[in-house]
Write a protein that holds these residues in place. Sequence first.
Motif, PDB file in Angstrom:
ATOM      1  N   LEU A  41       0.830  -1.197   0.000  1.00 57.15           N
ATOM      2  CA  LEU A  41       0.000   0.000   0.000  1.00 57.15           C
ATOM      3  C   LEU A  41       0.870   1.254   0.000  1.00 57.15           C
ATOM      4  CD1 LEU A  41      -2.610  -1.018   2.742  1.00 57.15           C
ATOM      5  CD2 LEU A  41      -2.810  -1.289   0.262  1.00 57.15           C
ATOM      6  N   ASP A  42       0.337   2.334  -0.539  1.00 55.18           N
ATOM      7  CA  ASP A  42       1.010   3.627  -0.520  1.00 55.18           C
ATOM      8  C   ASP A  42       0.474   4.522   0.592  1.00 55.18           C
ATOM      9  OD1 ASP A  42       2.733   3.489  -2.967  1.00 55.18           O
ATOM     10  OD2 ASP A  42       0.790   3.109  -3.893  1.00 55.18           O
ATOM     11  N   MET A  43      -0.802   4.341   0.958  1.00 56.11           N
ATOM     12  CA  MET A  43      -1.445   5.121   2.030  1.00 56.11           C
ATOM     13  C   MET A  43      -2.492   4.258   2.701  1.00 56.11           C
ATOM     14  SD  MET A  43      -2.362   8.981   0.710  1.00 56.11           S
ATOM     15  CE  MET A  43      -3.357   8.453  -0.695  1.00 56.11           C
ATOM     16  N   CYS A  44      -2.627   4.417   4.005  1.00 53.85           N
ATOM     17  CA  CYS A  44      -3.748   3.746   4.667  1.00 53.85           C
ATOM     18  C   CYS A  44      -4.168   4.520   5.901  1.00 53.85           C
ATOM     19  CB  CYS A  44      -3.431   2.285   5.000  1.00 53.85           C
ATOM     20  SG  CYS A  44      -2.267   2.031   6.342  1.00 53.85           S
ATOM     21  N   SER A  45      -5.385   4.233   6.336  1.00 56.29           N
ATOM     22  CA  SER A  45      -5.977   4.920   7.474  1.00 56.29           C
ATOM     23  C   SER A  45      -6.793   3.930   8.294  1.00 56.29           C
ATOM     24  CB  SER A  45      -6.890   6.056   6.991  1.00 56.29           C
ATOM     25  OG  SER A  45      -7.653   6.602   8.064  1.00 56.29           O
ATOM     26  N   ILE A  66      -1.028   7.231   7.290  1.00 51.70           N
ATOM     27  CA  ILE A  66       0.309   6.711   7.064  1.00 51.70           C
ATOM     28  C   ILE A  66       0.575   6.631   5.561  1.00 51.70           C
ATOM     29  CG2 ILE A  66      -0.445   4.308   7.216  1.00 51.70           C
ATOM     30  CD1 ILE A  66       2.257   3.668   8.538  1.00 51.70           C
ATOM     31  N   VAL A  67       1.741   7.131   5.148  1.00 55.47           N
ATOM     32  CA  VAL A  67       2.113   7.178   3.734  1.00 55.47           C
ATOM     33  C   VAL A  67       3.559   6.710   3.584  1.00 55.47           C
ATOM     34  CG1 VAL A  67       0.554   9.135   3.345  1.00 55.47           C
ATOM     35  CG2 VAL A  67       2.986   9.561   3.725  1.00 55.47           C
ATOM     36  N   THR A  68       3.905   6.294   2.367  1.00 56.99           N
ATOM     37  CA  THR A  68       5.280   5.885   2.105  1.00 56.99           C
ATOM     38  C   THR A  68       6.143   7.101   1.781  1.00 56.99           C
ATOM     39  OG1 THR A  68       4.811   5.544  -0.247  1.00 56.99           O
ATOM     40  CG2 THR A  68       4.567   3.637   1.219  1.00 56.99           C
ATOM     41  N   GLY A 116       7.829  11.622  -2.126  1.00 56.13           N
ATOM     42  CA  GLY A 116       8.797  12.033  -3.130  1.00 56.13           C
ATOM     43  C   GLY A 116       8.147  12.410  -4.444  1.00 56.13           C
ATOM     44  N   LYS A 117       7.016  11.769  -4.752  1.00 55.37           N
ATOM     45  CA  LYS A 117       6.320  12.047  -6.009  1.00 55.37           C
ATOM     46  C   LYS A 117       5.288  13.164  -5.879  1.00 55.37           C
ATOM     47  CE  LYS A 117       6.920   7.298  -7.627  1.00 55.37           C
ATOM     48  NZ  LYS A 117       6.250   5.992  -7.927  1.00 55.37           N
ATOM     49  N   VAL A 118       4.564  13.197  -4.748  1.00 55.60           N
ATOM     50  CA  VAL A 118       3.466  14.159  -4.573  1.00 55.60           C
ATOM     51  C   VAL A 118       3.951  15.462  -3.944  1.00 55.60           C
ATOM     52  CG1 VAL A 118       1.246  14.545  -3.420  1.00 55.60           C
ATOM     53  CG2 VAL A 118       1.751  12.315  -4.449  1.00 55.60           C
ATOM     54  N   LEU A 160      -4.382  15.303  -0.334  1.00 54.66           N
ATOM     55  CA  LEU A 160      -5.062  14.114  -0.847  1.00 54.66           C
ATOM     56  C   LEU A 160      -5.520  14.313  -2.285  1.00 54.66           C
ATOM     57  CD1 LEU A 160      -5.513  11.405   0.657  1.00 54.66           C
ATOM     58  CD2 LEU A 160      -4.953  13.273   2.185  1.00 54.66           C
ATOM     59  N   PHE A 161      -5.921  15.543  -2.639  1.00 52.17           N
ATOM     60  CA  PHE A 161      -6.309  15.817  -4.021  1.00 52.17           C
ATOM     61  C   PHE A 161      -5.117  15.584  -4.944  1.00 52.17           C
ATOM     62  CE2 PHE A 161      -6.882  18.552  -7.720  1.00 52.17           C
ATOM     63  CZ  PHE A 161      -8.195  18.264  -8.094  1.00 52.17           C
ATOM     64  N   ARG A 162      -3.943  16.061  -4.531  1.00 51.79           N
ATOM     65  CA  ARG A 162      -2.746  15.862  -5.340  1.00 51.79           C
ATOM     66  C   ARG A 162      -2.359  14.381  -5.404  1.00 51.79           C
ATOM     67  NH1 ARG A 162       1.569  18.251  -2.898  1.00 51.79           N
ATOM     68  NH2 ARG A 162       0.451  19.092  -1.097  1.00 51.79           N
ATOM     69  N   CYS A 163      -2.590  13.652  -4.295  1.00 48.02           N
ATOM     70  CA  CYS A 163      -2.353  12.208  -4.323  1.00 48.02           C
ATOM     71  C   CYS A 163      -3.265  11.526  -5.337  1.00 48.02           C
ATOM     72  CB  CYS A 163      -2.589  11.610  -2.934  1.00 48.02           C
ATOM     73  SG  CYS A 163      -1.319  12.027  -1.712  1.00 48.02           S
ATOM     74  N   ASN A 164      -4.550  11.915  -5.334  1.00 45.98           N
ATOM     75  CA  ASN A 164      -5.496  11.361  -6.304  1.00 45.98           C
ATOM     76  C   ASN A 164      -5.052  11.632  -7.734  1.00 45.98           C
ATOM     77  OD1 ASN A 164      -8.588  12.132  -4.453  1.00 45.98           O
ATOM     78  ND2 ASN A 164      -6.978  10.643  -4.078  1.00 45.98           N
ATOM     79  N   GLN A 165      -4.608  12.870  -7.976  1.00 48.15           N
ATOM     80  CA  GLN A 165      -4.161  13.248  -9.314  1.00 48.15           C
ATOM     81  C   GLN A 165      -2.964  12.405  -9.757  1.00 48.15           C
ATOM     82  OE1 GLN A 165      -7.029  15.012 -10.013  1.00 48.15           O
ATOM     83  NE2 GLN A 165      -5.738  16.302 -11.285  1.00 48.15           N
ATOM     84  N   ALA A 166      -2.160  11.972  -8.801  1.00 45.16           N
ATOM     85  CA  ALA A 166      -0.991  11.142  -9.102  1.00 45.16           C
ATOM     86  C   ALA A 166      -1.323   9.648  -9.113  1.00 45.16           C
ATOM     87  CB  ALA A 166       0.118  11.414  -8.085  1.00 45.16           C
ATOM     88  N   GLY A 167      -2.610   9.308  -8.883  1.00 39.03           N
ATOM     89  CA  GLY A 167      -3.045   7.921  -8.964  1.00 39.03           C
ATOM     90  C   GLY A 167      -3.067   7.159  -7.656  1.00 39.03           C
ATOM     91  N   TYR A 168      -2.919   7.853  -6.517  1.00 37.35           N
ATOM     92  CA  TYR A 168      -2.907   7.191  -5.212  1.00 37.35           C
ATOM     93  C   TYR A 168      -4.278   7.263  -4.541  1.00 37.35           C
ATOM     94  CZ  TYR A 168       2.200   7.522  -5.584  1.00 37.35           C
ATOM     95  OH  TYR A 168       3.501   7.434  -5.996  1.00 37.35           O
ATOM     96  N   LYS A 169      -4.640   6.183  -3.846  1.00 38.53           N
ATOM     97  CA  LYS A 169      -5.856   6.119  -3.047  1.00 38.53           C
ATOM     98  C   LYS A 169      -5.499   5.743  -1.604  1.00 38.53           C
ATOM     99  CE  LYS A 169      -8.739   6.624  -6.591  1.00 38.53           C
ATOM    100  NZ  LYS A 169      -9.651   7.769  -6.724  1.00 38.53           N
ATOM    101  N   VAL A 170      -6.430   6.028  -0.685  1.00 40.69           N
ATOM    102  CA  VAL A 170      -6.247   5.677   0.724  1.00 40.69           C
ATOM    103  C   VAL A 170      -6.963   4.366   1.006  1.00 40.69           C
ATOM    104  CG1 VAL A 170      -6.567   6.381   3.116  1.00 40.69           C
ATOM    105  CG2 VAL A 170      -6.255   8.118   1.349  1.00 40.69           C
TER     106      VAL A 170
END
Length: 305
Positions: A131-135, A188-190, A195-197, A214-224
Amino acid sequence: MKVNLGKKLAMNQYKRLGLVTVLFNAPDVLDDFFTSLSCQSYEQYQVYIVDNSTVPEPLAKARELAEHYQISVTFIDNKGDNVGVAAGNNQGVNAALNDGCDLILFINNDLIFDDKNVLSSLVNSMDSDMLDMCSPVILNYPAKKIWYAGGYIDTIKAVAPHYNIDGEYIPNSIQRAAFDYAPTCFLIVTASLLGKVGCMDEKYFAYYDDTDFLFRCNQAGYKVELLPNVVIHHKVGSSTGGGLSYFGAYHLSRNRIYFIRKNIKGIKKYISLAYTVLTRSIRLMSAPSEIKKAIKKGMADGFKM
């Protein structure tokens, strides 16, 4: 085939976790926070405490509790200068990354988690499921109603609603799923995601910094990823006073407009701005005089940013 769980857990122990938290004039919440950390079975973590307080008591108490519980803490003292939540988080993140942390946990210090496996469950899931992000599921305290169990970003209204907020929490009723939004009071994020967002936009100061992130994470293809087996409690609004305070009303109004102008594109941007101005104007009709001043100033400043 038999899985060697002992070997897998040993591998996870090498994951270096950095917990980043920002203090601001609320020493009373720290006892529960440090007690929660002290009971955790996962030990490969370092706490980064950034002090934005304008009084000395919170930092002094944090130092005392860290020593009492023998918790490894890096203190970043802004010496009475409140640089904001976003900038404070960035200070902590930069320190954690410089120390070689693989994972970063944004964490409020007004949280309670009495389950000793909160940190280990998060790290194990991040590792085993890549995972890249979790809650976790977050319940408000002391009511113990649902505060966060998934969320999304509404780009028309420029808000980030939580699903089933204030609903009754029924164990085992929440399904694991990926969502667009989670608050950074416990996220929690990697290090690679950061480094990317990138880190928090410090112009927000407080409020909407997490929505923007989180909007920028979404734009980069990441979800929680929501992990329903991990549950914590949040003393909502204990530091800032929430949206009913002058501080909250001002920054929520200002930053909502800034978020729209920065992130929303095309015709949707103008619809979102119109909706926000209209709803804030309606709010002005019934708001107390101090809150009216906060909303008016916040809206004006949002357009100036």
